[in-house]
Design an enzyme around this catalytic site. Structure first.
Site, short mmCIF file in Angstrom:
data_model
loop_
_atom_site.label_atom_id
_atom_site.label_comp_id
_atom_site.label_asym_id
_atom_site.label_seq_id
_atom_site.Cartn_x
_atom_site.Cartn_y
_atom_site.Cartn_z
N MET A 12 0.13 0.39 39.77
CA MET A 12 -0.02 -0.36 38.66
C MET A 12 -1.42 -0.88 38.28
O MET A 12 -1.95 -1.86 39.23
CB MET A 12 0.88 -1.48 38.41
CG MET A 12 2.42 -1.18 38.04
SD MET A 12 3.43 -2.63 37.41
CE MET A 12 3.78 -2.94 39.08
N CYS A 96 -0.67 8.72 32.94
CA CYS A 96 -1.20 7.46 32.16
C CYS A 96 -1.35 7.55 30.72
O CYS A 96 -2.00 8.78 30.48
CB CYS A 96 -2.76 7.33 32.93
SG CYS A 96 -3.54 5.79 32.27
N LYS A 135 2.50 12.32 39.93
CA LYS A 135 3.25 11.44 39.03
C LYS A 135 3.41 12.00 37.46
O LYS A 135 1.97 11.78 36.96
CB LYS A 135 3.03 10.13 39.12
CG LYS A 135 3.71 9.01 38.23
CD LYS A 135 3.68 7.49 38.89
CE LYS A 135 4.26 6.54 38.14
NZ LYS A 135 3.70 5.98 36.93
N GLY A 198 11.61 4.03 35.56
CA GLY A 198 11.31 3.59 34.47
C GLY A 198 12.56 2.72 34.14
O GLY A 198 13.80 2.80 34.17
N ASP A 199 12.26 1.18 33.70
CA ASP A 199 12.93 0.29 33.22
C ASP A 199 14.02 -0.33 34.34
O ASP A 199 15.03 -0.79 33.96
CB ASP A 199 13.62 0.59 31.80
CG ASP A 199 12.68 0.88 30.81
OD1 ASP A 199 11.47 0.44 31.02
OD2 ASP A 199 13.19 1.35 29.72
N GLY A 221 8.07 -0.69 38.76
CA GLY A 221 6.79 -1.17 38.46
C GLY A 221 6.85 -2.85 38.04
O GLY A 221 6.87 -3.66 38.86
N ARG A 222 6.93 -2.68 36.63
CA ARG A 222 6.99 -4.02 35.93
C ARG A 222 7.67 -4.96 36.44
O ARG A 222 7.44 -6.21 36.58
CB ARG A 222 6.98 -3.89 34.33
CG ARG A 222 5.61 -3.27 33.88
CD ARG A 222 6.10 -2.46 32.37
NE ARG A 222 6.94 -1.75 32.37
CZ ARG A 222 7.70 -1.15 31.29
NH1 ARG A 222 7.26 -1.75 30.01
NH2 ARG A 222 8.82 -0.26 31.50
C1 LIG Z 1 -0.16 -2.68 33.94
C2 LIG Z 1 0.28 -1.27 34.33
C3 LIG Z 1 -0.64 -0.36 35.20
C4 LIG Z 1 -0.25 1.00 35.33
N1 LIG Z 1 -1.00 1.61 36.06
C5 LIG Z 1 -0.63 2.98 36.44
C6 LIG Z 1 -1.54 3.73 37.36
O1 LIG Z 1 -2.60 3.22 37.62
N2 LIG Z 1 -0.79 4.71 37.57
C7 LIG Z 1 0.32 5.44 37.47
O2 LIG Z 1 0.78 6.45 37.90
N3 LIG Z 1 0.95 4.53 36.76
C8 LIG Z 1 0.59 3.39 36.15
N4 LIG Z 1 1.37 2.60 35.46
C9 LIG Z 1 2.91 3.07 35.11
C10 LIG Z 1 3.99 2.48 36.00
O3 LIG Z 1 3.41 3.26 37.37
C11 LIG Z 1 5.37 2.99 35.79
O4 LIG Z 1 5.48 4.43 35.68
C12 LIG Z 1 5.94 2.44 34.56
O5 LIG Z 1 5.32 0.96 34.64
C13 LIG Z 1 7.39 2.41 34.29
O6 LIG Z 1 7.81 1.90 35.49
P1 LIG Z 1 8.62 0.14 35.23
O7 LIG Z 1 9.48 0.37 33.77
O8 LIG Z 1 9.36 0.19 36.55
O9 LIG Z 1 7.57 -0.62 35.04
C14 LIG Z 1 1.19 1.20 34.94
C15 LIG Z 1 1.94 0.53 34.29
C16 LIG Z 1 1.53 -0.81 33.98
C17 LIG Z 1 2.46 -1.93 33.15
#
Ligand SMILES: Cc1cc2nc3c(=O)[nH]c(=O)nc-3n(C[C@H](O)[C@H](O)[C@H](O)COP(=O)(O)O)c2cc1C
Length: 309
Positions: A12, A96, A135, A198-199, A221-222
């Site tokens: 992230m 991204c 990814k 995701g989610d 992630g989030r």
């Molecule tokens: C603030 C933020 C920054 C992110 N930066 C990256 C990143 O640098 N590289 C990447 O592959 N995904 C990035 N993502 C995507 C996350 O790795 C992830 O795929 C996405 O948030 C969905 O997963 P989650 O629902 O668990 O958050 C980012 C997401 C967020 C919210």
């Protein structure tokens, strides 16, 4: 053996720095990943990049994530950064959605060009002495759901693993747009490990995504922002056990200590995002958040912690 399922901390940018990763690491992350790093910036020797690539002993194994659309630049960066002193693998970002990145043909824009994905992975695999993972998203938009095709090409090019965020680029991060069946399709299409992303917000959503996709691991992630203990909660749920007790104030304190020690100049600003999320769990969160918005020094944050019940 659900309880042994590997849990990945999602990369992230702007949030997932070393202090945050190590804080999550206390709760059972199996694989870490750096924030995304521009292959071109590595090629040009950009100074800020060196900070992004700083990793610690407490966050291993870790992949260093590169983004870029020029196979030669990615190969250069993969060779330079793909060293055991820095990381345990190179991860390539084909997901991204940010307009600035996509506008350069990088990140999820690469989902529109599967043959270029193949070239980039191949160049990185040939250049790096460590495994190369990728990814991706499930496609550019709902008319072009080609994740399985891209994943097969990545595998053919030598990728060691694929993480799939179950959204299209067009769906960005919008609620209700996750397509787990498309992640499952990737899992069926390749022989290398596939990580579903995701989610995932808690143990139940983790188990659901696992059952929907049949994947080899989950990436979170989030939901870890403001709740780095989510990894131990998920692990407990998968094992059919109650969530372990946690001391939120102590966890925040540790995170603050790390942040100010690794990045003394920018931690004051960067901890605001984390603090706003941490405070959500406390009584009187709105006024606490207001107070947090005035925090700059470590002492300010520690004083705020004293106010928490
Ligand atoms: C603030 C933020 C920054 C992110 N930066 C990256 C990143 O640098 N590289 C990447 O592959 N995904 C990035 N993502 C995507 C996350 O790795 C992830 O795929 C996405 O948030 C969905 O997963 P989650 O629902 O668990 O958050 C980012 C997401 C967020 C919210």
């Amino acid at each position: 053996m659900k309880e042994l399922l590997p849990l990945y901390l999602a990369p992230m940018a702007g949030v997932g720095d070393r202090a945050f990763r190590e804080t999550c690491g206390e709760f059972g992350v199996d694989f870490f990943c750096t924030e995304m790093i521009s292959a071109k910036a590595v090629l040009f020797g950009d100074k800020k990049t060196a900070l992004l690539a700083e990793t610690g002993k407490a966050e291993r194994p870790i992949a260093l994530q590169l983004f870029g659309s020029d196979p030669a630049a990615v190969a250069f960066a993969a060779e330079k950064m793909g060293k055991r002193e820095i990381c345990d693998g190179i991860d390539l970002n084909f997901g991204c959605p940010v307009p600035k990145i996509v506008g350069n043909g990088e990140g999820s824009a690469l989902m529109k060009n599967p043959s270029l994905c193949y070239e980039i992975v191949r160049a990185a695999v040939q250049a790096a002495s460590l495994p190369v993972s990728v990814k991706i998203r499930v496609g550019w938009d709902r008319e072009h759901l080609n994740a399985a095709e891209v994943a097969m090409l990545c595998e053919k090019a030598g990728a060691s693993r694929i993480a799939v965020h179950g959204r299209t680029r067009a769906d960005f991060y919008r609620d209700g747009t996750l397509l787990p069946e498309r992640i499952a399709e990737v899992k069926r299409a390749v022989g290398i490990p596939v990580i579903a992303n995701g989610d995932v917000r808690d143990g139940e959503s983790a188990l659901r995504l696992l059952e929907q996709t049949g994947c080899d691991g989950l990436m979170i992630g989030r939901a870890a922002v403001g709740a780095p203990w989510i990894f131990s909660e998920i692990r407990a749920h998968l094992a059919g056990k109650p969530a372990p007790e946690i001391d939120r104030k102590e966890i925040i304190r540790h995170h603050l200590e790390r942040a100010f020690s690794y990045k003394p100049l920018s931690a004051g600003r960067e901890m605001l995002t984390h603090m706003a999320q941490y405070l959500k769990g406390f009584r009187g969160a709105a006024s606490l958040r207001d107070r947090a918005s005035h925090c700059e020094r470590k002492e300010d944050y520690l004083a705020l912690l004293e106010l928490l019940p």
